[in-house]
Design a protein around this motif. Structure first.
Motif, PDB file in Angstrom:
ATOM      1  N   SER A  22      42.187  29.812  35.574  1.00 58.91           N
ATOM      2  CA  SER A  22      43.454  29.926  36.283  1.00 58.91           C
ATOM      3  C   SER A  22      43.905  31.384  36.329  1.00 58.91           C
ATOM      4  N   ALA A  23      43.745  32.081  35.190  1.00 59.98           N
ATOM      5  CA  ALA A  23      44.101  33.504  35.133  1.00 59.98           C
ATOM      6  C   ALA A  23      43.189  34.315  36.049  1.00 59.98           C
ATOM      7  N   LEU A  24      41.925  33.910  36.126  1.00 61.29           N
ATOM      8  CA  LEU A  24      40.962  34.593  36.990  1.00 61.29           C
ATOM      9  C   LEU A  24      41.365  34.458  38.453  1.00 61.29           C
ATOM     10  N   SER A  25      41.866  33.289  38.801  1.00 61.74           N
ATOM     11  CA  SER A  25      42.329  33.058  40.167  1.00 61.74           C
ATOM     12  C   SER A  25      43.498  33.983  40.505  1.00 61.74           C
ATOM     13  N   SER A  26      44.371  34.227  39.519  1.00 62.16           N
ATOM     14  CA  SER A  26      45.502  35.133  39.730  1.00 62.16           C
ATOM     15  C   SER A  26      45.030  36.562  39.941  1.00 62.16           C
ATOM     16  N   LEU A  27      43.981  36.953  39.214  1.00 70.26           N
ATOM     17  CA  LEU A  27      43.419  38.295  39.379  1.00 70.26           C
ATOM     18  C   LEU A  27      42.860  38.473  40.788  1.00 70.26           C
ATOM     19  N   LYS A  28      42.222  37.429  41.293  1.00 68.67           N
ATOM     20  CA  LYS A  28      41.653  37.504  42.638  1.00 68.67           C
ATOM     21  C   LYS A  28      42.759  37.600  43.691  1.00 68.67           C
ATOM     22  N   THR A  29      43.902  36.968  43.399  1.00 71.39           N
ATOM     23  CA  THR A  29      45.047  37.081  44.297  1.00 71.39           C
ATOM     24  C   THR A  29      45.546  38.517  44.325  1.00 71.39           C
ATOM     25  N   LEU A  75      39.403  46.575  39.025  1.00 73.06           N
ATOM     26  CA  LEU A  75      39.723  45.151  39.005  1.00 73.06           C
ATOM     27  C   LEU A  75      38.479  44.318  39.288  1.00 73.06           C
ATOM     28  N   ASN A  76      37.629  44.778  40.205  1.00 77.95           N
ATOM     29  CA  ASN A  76      36.363  44.088  40.478  1.00 77.95           C
ATOM     30  C   ASN A  76      35.512  44.005  39.226  1.00 77.95           C
ATOM     31  N   HIS A  77      35.451  45.101  38.481  1.00 77.42           N
ATOM     32  CA  HIS A  77      34.684  45.116  37.237  1.00 77.42           C
ATOM     33  C   HIS A  77      35.240  44.113  36.239  1.00 77.42           C
ATOM     34  N   TYR A  78      36.574  44.042  36.135  1.00 79.22           N
ATOM     35  CA  TYR A  78      37.181  43.130  35.169  1.00 79.22           C
ATOM     36  C   TYR A  78      36.945  41.672  35.565  1.00 79.22           C
ATOM     37  N   VAL A  79      37.085  41.382  36.852  1.00 75.02           N
ATOM     38  CA  VAL A  79      36.832  40.013  37.336  1.00 75.02           C
ATOM     39  C   VAL A  79      35.383  39.614  37.063  1.00 75.02           C
ATOM     40  N   LYS A  80      34.456  40.544  37.313  1.00 73.20           N
ATOM     41  CA  LYS A  80      33.040  40.272  37.037  1.00 73.20           C
ATOM     42  C   LYS A  80      32.806  40.034  35.552  1.00 73.20           C
ATOM     43  N   ALA A  81      33.486  40.803  34.710  1.00 71.87           N
ATOM     44  CA  ALA A  81      33.325  40.659  33.258  1.00 71.87           C
ATOM     45  C   ALA A  81      33.824  39.295  32.792  1.00 71.87           C
ATOM     46  N   VAL A  82      34.974  38.877  33.311  1.00 71.27           N
ATOM     47  CA  VAL A  82      35.530  37.571  32.940  1.00 71.27           C
ATOM     48  C   VAL A  82      34.618  36.449  33.420  1.00 71.27           C
ATOM     49  N   GLN A  83      34.189  36.526  34.689  1.00 71.65           N
ATOM     50  CA  GLN A  83      33.339  35.483  35.258  1.00 71.65           C
ATOM     51  C   GLN A  83      32.008  35.394  34.531  1.00 71.65           C
ATOM     52  N   HIS A  88      28.424  32.523  30.800  1.00 68.38           N
ATOM     53  CA  HIS A  88      27.540  32.602  29.630  1.00 68.38           C
ATOM     54  C   HIS A  88      27.938  31.573  28.578  1.00 68.38           C
ATOM     55  N   GLU A  89      29.234  31.476  28.307  1.00 63.70           N
ATOM     56  CA  GLU A  89      29.698  30.543  27.275  1.00 63.70           C
ATOM     57  C   GLU A  89      29.514  29.087  27.704  1.00 63.70           C
ATOM     58  N   LYS A  90      29.627  28.830  29.008  1.00 65.88           N
ATOM     59  CA  LYS A  90      29.400  27.467  29.503  1.00 65.88           C
ATOM     60  C   LYS A  90      27.942  27.055  29.300  1.00 65.88           C
ATOM     61  N   GLU A  91      27.036  28.003  29.492  1.00 70.57           N
ATOM     62  CA  GLU A  91      25.611  27.720  29.306  1.00 70.57           C
ATOM     63  C   GLU A  91      25.265  27.546  27.826  1.00 70.57           C
ATOM     64  N   LYS A 106      33.872  43.987  26.167  1.00 75.19           N
ATOM     65  CA  LYS A 106      32.541  44.593  26.040  1.00 75.19           C
ATOM     66  C   LYS A 106      31.833  44.648  27.395  1.00 75.19           C
ATOM     67  N   LYS A 107      31.887  43.525  28.121  1.00 74.48           N
ATOM     68  CA  LYS A 107      31.235  43.491  29.440  1.00 74.48           C
ATOM     69  C   LYS A 107      31.925  44.430  30.423  1.00 74.48           C
ATOM     70  N   PHE A 108      33.256  44.494  30.344  1.00 75.24           N
ATOM     71  CA  PHE A 108      34.014  45.366  31.234  1.00 75.24           C
ATOM     72  C   PHE A 108      33.662  46.833  30.981  1.00 75.24           C
ATOM     73  N   LEU A 109      33.613  47.236  29.710  1.00 74.81           N
ATOM     74  CA  LEU A 109      33.282  48.617  29.369  1.00 74.81           C
ATOM     75  C   LEU A 109      31.857  48.968  29.805  1.00 74.81           C
ATOM     76  N   ALA A 110      30.966  47.988  29.696  1.00 75.02           N
ATOM     77  CA  ALA A 110      29.576  48.211  30.122  1.00 75.02           C
ATOM     78  C   ALA A 110      29.518  48.496  31.624  1.00 75.02           C
ATOM     79  N   LEU A 111      30.289  47.738  32.396  1.00 74.23           N
ATOM     80  CA  LEU A 111      30.328  47.953  33.847  1.00 74.23           C
ATOM     81  C   LEU A 111      30.967  49.293  34.181  1.00 74.23           C
ATOM     82  N   GLN A 112      32.035  49.636  33.463  1.00 74.33           N
ATOM     83  CA  GLN A 112      32.714  50.907  33.705  1.00 74.33           C
ATOM     84  C   GLN A 112      31.808  52.097  33.390  1.00 74.33           C
ATOM     85  N   ASN A 113      31.039  51.972  32.315  1.00 75.74           N
ATOM     86  CA  ASN A 113      30.158  53.072  31.903  1.00 75.74           C
ATOM     87  C   ASN A 113      29.021  53.303  32.904  1.00 75.74           C
ATOM     88  N   LYS A 114      28.658  52.237  33.635  1.00 76.90           N
ATOM     89  CA  LYS A 114      27.577  52.367  34.621  1.00 76.90           C
ATOM     90  C   LYS A 114      28.055  53.046  35.907  1.00 76.90           C
TER      91      LYS A 114
END
Length: 247
Positions: A22-29, A75-83, A88-91, A106-114
């Protein structure tokens, strides 16, 4: 906060991510809000070119567009990190509730560093903004110094004639009212005409080729088309001047 739940059949428990999703949907908005903001900045910048109004570089539309593009990238990086974390946790289906905040960070920082500080310049709306500003400035004779130097000695009437030629749709052979640009080859068409052409071709299971003579682009898609606001304004401005001239 995500909680633990289990099915009625007594199978292994799992974590519900409904709150996070639900929070992810708000970020996309919020992403759409950034996009709208960029459209507004672009429109104002084109207005300033038309009125030839000088704006302090500190508050320039260019700077505002850069800030929007950086926000969009982050914001794109953060949305990707959350998704990515959720998927991963669902799997994995862990027995214990993980520290989602830490995993996302951790995932967000990894994307930012790239990414580099200049990556925002690949933002589609930012690229379109720069192109349209450049095109409209040319129409109003506001080229950069290095461009003006190369136009010395060129007949002004010839430049005007070339500009008017660019106002003509290659399909209808009429002056365009709602021009759209092909992102792939850079050619422009009347929106209604090119859309009708693409739909007609696709109904017959065929590819739509760019109608501009000599163009090698053989597969135009609806997603390739963007509004050419700069050209539309240039056409409207040209017509206003034409009607003002005494007969």
């Amino acid at each position: 906060m995500p909680g633990r739940s289990s099915s009625s059949s007594g199978s292994t428990g799992f974590i519900s991510f409904s709150g996070v999703e639900s929070a992810l949907s708000s970020l996309k908005t919020f992403q759409s809000c950034i996009s709208s903001g960029m459209d507004t900045v672009s429109s104002v910048a084109l207005d300033l070119v038309e009125t030839q109004t000088e704006v302090s570089s500190e508050y320039s539309m260019d700077k505002a567009m850069v800030e929007f593009a950086i926000m969009d990238r982050d914001l794109n990086h953060y949305v990707k990190a959350v998704q990515s974390t959720i998927n991963h946790e669902k799997e994995e289906r862990p027995e214990k509730i993980p520290d989602l905040k830490l995993l996302v960070e951790k995932k967000f920082l990894a994307l930012q560093n790239k990414s580099s500080d200049m990556d925002f310049q690949n933002n589609e709306k930012f690229v379109q903004f720069k192109q349209q500003l450049k095109e409209l400035k040319k129409q109003y004779g506001l080229q950069a110094d290095r461009e003006v130097e190369g136009t010395e000695g060129v007949d002004e009437d010839m430049i005007v004639t070339q500009s008017q030629t660019n106002f003509i749709c290659p399909i209808t052979q009429l002056e365009m009212k709602k021009p759209v640009k092909n992102k792939v080859c850079g050619h422009t068409y009347e929106e209604e005409a090119i859309v009708r052409m693409i739909e007609s071709k696709h109904k017959r299971k065929k590819k739509a080729c760019c109608p501009k003579i000599g163009c090698s682009h053989t597969d135009i898609r609806m997603s390739d088309l963007i509004q050419d606001e700069a050209l539309k304004r240039a056409i409207e401005s040209h017509n206003k001047k034409k009607y003002r001239q005494p007969e």
